[in-house]
Design an enzyme around this catalytic site. Structure first.
Site, PDB file in Angstrom:
ATOM      1  CE  LYS A 130      -1.574   1.998   3.337  1.00 34.50           C
ATOM      2  NZ  LYS A 130      -2.119   2.735   4.854  1.00 34.50           N
ATOM      3  CG  ASP A 169      -7.172   3.712   2.691  1.00 33.04           C
ATOM      4  OD1 ASP A 169      -8.164   3.302   1.770  1.00 33.04           O
ATOM      5  OD2 ASP A 169      -7.138   4.829   3.011  1.00 33.04           O
TER       6      ASP A 169
END
Length: 220
Positions: free
Chosen positions: A120, A138
């Site tokens: 991420k 997320d």
């Protein structure tokens, strides 16, 4: 879900949040990497409160490794998991100094090898700092994608990312990432999503369930 439904979703969130952007305050790729690392299990707002002073004190990887670990821990103590994050930051900075001339590498494969940098974080850095299309998943992106049916309820974070990449045009990946975050952070919240005024209620399986339950309670 067909292509028309996906286009409808992208257009709606685009109209709602045309100016969606990365809310972590930073001025370069190095600061962004540190900020995203700090943001794990922490709000962007809290990170920004910490980095306003942090980035004045520490401007280079050399600055971070020149202080004792306890001093860096103290400087980021308002952040969750601050001790482990301080260790990751100093290890990351040592690698930058030794391998990359104190610069943040621009390649995704190199970024994920850095301490404290997962997929991420790497996606956020390559897309925002280097202009490479990417979708960072997320908690907001995952929640919204599953509620809207862009991904399956049981999909892993990686599976969500792959489905979004397949369904969304590549040149819209980065902007859609920001818009999905804004949509999840300010509208389709975890606890109290604004289903009753949502323009995507017609395609949202979660919203339809919630509205139906709400109507049943009213009928009683």
């Amino acid at each position: 879900m067909n292509a028309a439904d996906v286009r409808h979703i992208l257009d709606c969130i685009g109209e709602m949040f045309p100016d969606a952007h990365c809310e972590l305050v930073h001025s370069n790729a190095f600061e962004l990497t540190i900020a995203v690392l700090l943001s794990a299990q922490c709000t962007d707002a809290t990170v920004n409160k910490v980095t306003v002073d942090l980035f004045q004190k520490y401007k280079t990887p050399e600055d971070y490794v020149s202080v004792p670990p306890a001093e860096l821990e103290q400087d980021i103590r308002r952040i969750g998991l601050f001790r482990s994050k301080a260790k990751h930051i100093q290890k990351l900075c040592m690698i930058l100094i030794e391998k990359y001339g104190s610069d943040i590498p621009s390649e995704h494969d190199q970024l994920v090898q850095l301490p404290g940098v997962g997929r991420k974080t790497a996606n956020v850095v390559v897309s925002n700092a280097f202009g490479v299309p990417a979708i960072a998943v997320d908690t907001h992106v995952e929640r919204v994608s599953k509620r809207l049916g862009l991904a399956g309820w049981n999909d892993s974070v990686l599976e969500v990312e792959k489905k979004l990449m397949k369904r969304i045009p590549r040149d819209e990946w980065t902007l859609t990432h920001h818009r999905l975050i804004f949509f999840g952070r300010y509208h389709c919240k975890a606890q109290n999503p604004q289903c009753q005024i949502c323009p995507l209620l017609d395609v949202c399986r979660e919203g339809k369930k919630r509205m139906k339950r709400s109507q049943v309670r009213k009928d009683k």
